[in-house]
Design an enzyme around this catalytic site. Structure first.
Site, PDB file in Angstrom:
ATOM      1  N   CYS A 138      -2.132   1.479   7.228  1.00 13.84           N
ATOM      2  CA  CYS A 138      -2.679   1.312   5.843  1.00 13.84           C
ATOM      3  C   CYS A 138      -1.998   1.600   4.675  1.00 13.84           C
ATOM      4  O   CYS A 138      -2.526   2.208   3.901  1.00 13.84           O
ATOM      5  CB  CYS A 138      -4.081   1.976   6.153  1.00 13.84           C
ATOM      6  SG  CYS A 138      -3.934   3.540   6.765  1.00 13.84           S
ATOM      7  N   ALA A 150      -1.954  12.225  19.114  1.00 13.70           N
ATOM      8  CA  ALA A 150      -1.966  10.687  19.728  1.00 13.70           C
ATOM      9  C   ALA A 150      -0.516  10.616  20.403  1.00 13.70           C
ATOM     10  O   ALA A 150      -0.444   9.918  21.331  1.00 13.70           O
ATOM     11  CB  ALA A 150      -2.160   9.804  18.444  1.00 13.70           C
TER      12      ALA A 150
END
Length: 398
Positions: free
Chosen positions: A341, A281
């Site tokens: 998260c 990414a």
């Protein structure tokens, strides 16, 4: 009756008030760990007492884990049986049926639903159990039977993967306990259709926790160009397409996850408006910047960069870098969503890292919205780990 159960005891300097007030864990350094305690088989049950020998409740014990005991029930006389599990499942199911019209949700969120270390996600007639504590591993057949009885599902899958099991000393394994799985399952959520691979997919196959944050992103996405980074099976991208985004690009390192994203778009009749890019990414965001690409809405939902306190500093640097690389990809006046998260990174630390990254990316910002996991992921206020998900939505200058 508990006459046949071992007794374990807190050390004199430990504080039993936390347990009495609902904290569900006992750490190894809080317990008297004599030879008898260390000999208790992982996943067994015991009566927990304070240093004055007053009972605090029934616990499950794992001498191989830093969390040496987890509170199962405040009643030390209770018997943990299939019926006890079914009662907890009935309570969890009643909440989800109040919240959702369709049977697609997290049914059990571990300690917050009174089943320590146990995750159950429901996908219509199928359910996936993650037994991340030794007791749940030992009683997984009872959990599955109670689940079939209470929720009426026919297919039950054990997904024994992930960091939490390693911390408990449990091996990785995946098994279909009942029923059958015939390819990915279609999951309707926020008007989108997702494909969840319940056997080979990441975690249980889909992340239900982002449902309300997908919904907020949809308010910004209509008619817009959307970039979904760390997209998994197309979480934010497909949600955007469902409300009429002009185009969505999904970036993920997993070819299998992107195949499922394309399958979801196809099921929605939106395949022509979806592009995918497989790869790292960070590298993909750098490449898009080099191409001069810009989007009206960019959302980054990376994995847990700070899964534990020792990883916190490096994790916050990684979140800052995500924000720095994402910010230039947002068109003037566009929107940037950043998610974490990592339970070890609290909201303030994550917000500060994100703001630093946006600033280092050369942009000014307004913070519009702060989101968390949906109500099928209830939090136990005494246990910060149950409130792990954070989502920040910014409008950038221009």
């Amino acid at each position: 009756m508990t006459a046949d159960l071992p007794i374990i005891r807190l050390r004199p300097k430990s504080k039993p008030q936390a347990i009495r007030h609902g904290f569900p864990w006992v750490f190894a350094d809080e317990l008297v760990t004599d030879r008898r305690t260390r000999a208790i088989p992982p996943g067994s049950f015991a009566v927990l007492e304070d240093a004055e020998r007053r009972p605090l409740g029934l616990v499950t014990v794992n001498p191989d884990s830093r969390i040496i005991a987890r509170v199962m029930d405040p009643d030390p006389q209770v018997r943990i049986s299939r019926g006890w599990i079914a009662a907890r499942l009935h309570r969890a199911l009643a909440l989800r049926e109040r919240l959702f019209d369709a049977p697609f949700y997290r049914l059990v969120h571990a300690e917050a639903d009174g089943l320590p270390g146990t995750i159950i996600d429901r996908f219509g007639d199928a359910a996936v159990i993650q037994p991340n504590a030794a007791w749940a591993e030992r009683m997984v057949e009872d959990i599955a039977a109670a689940l079939r009885e209470v929720a009426g599902v026919s297919t039950v899958i054990l997904n024994g993967q992930g960091r939490a099991r390693g911390l408990e000393g449990l091996p990785e394994r995946t098994e279909i306990l009942s029923g059958a799985v015939d390819g990915p399952v279609e999951v309707p959520m926020n008007g989108a259709i997702y494909l969840a691979d319940l056997v080979q997919g990441q975690k249980t196959g889909l992340f239900y926790d982002q449902r309300p944050n997908h919904a907020f992103a949809q308010r910004l996405a209509q008619g817009q160009r959307v970039l979904d980074v760390f997209s998994h099976v197309g979480g934010f991208g497909l949600a955007a397409l469902a409300v009429g985004a002009a185009h969505a690009t999904c970036i993920d390192g997993s070819a299998a996850a992107l195949d499922l994203a394309r399958g979801g778009a196809r099921a929605m009749g939106a395949e022509s408006r979806l592009a995918t890019r497989q790869g790292d990414a960070f590298e993909q965001m750098e490449a898009l910047a080099a191409e001069g690409a810009q989007f009206d809405l960019v959302i980054c939902d990376p994995p847990a960069f700070a899964p534990s306190k020792p990883a916190l500093e490096a994790g916050l640097r990684a979140y800052e870098r995500v924000a720095k690389l994402a910010a230039p990809l947002v068109a003037p006046g566009g929107y940037l969503g950043l998610c974490s998260c990592s339970h070890a990174a609290d909201l303030a630390a994550f917000r500060n890292a994100s703001a630093r990254g946006i600033g280092r990316g050369g942009r000014r910002m307004q913070l519009l919205h702060t989101g968390q996991a949906g109500p099928d992921h209830p939090t136990l206020p005494q246990l910060a780990e149950t409130g792990y998900l954070k989502a920040l939505f910014f409008r950038l200058d221009g």
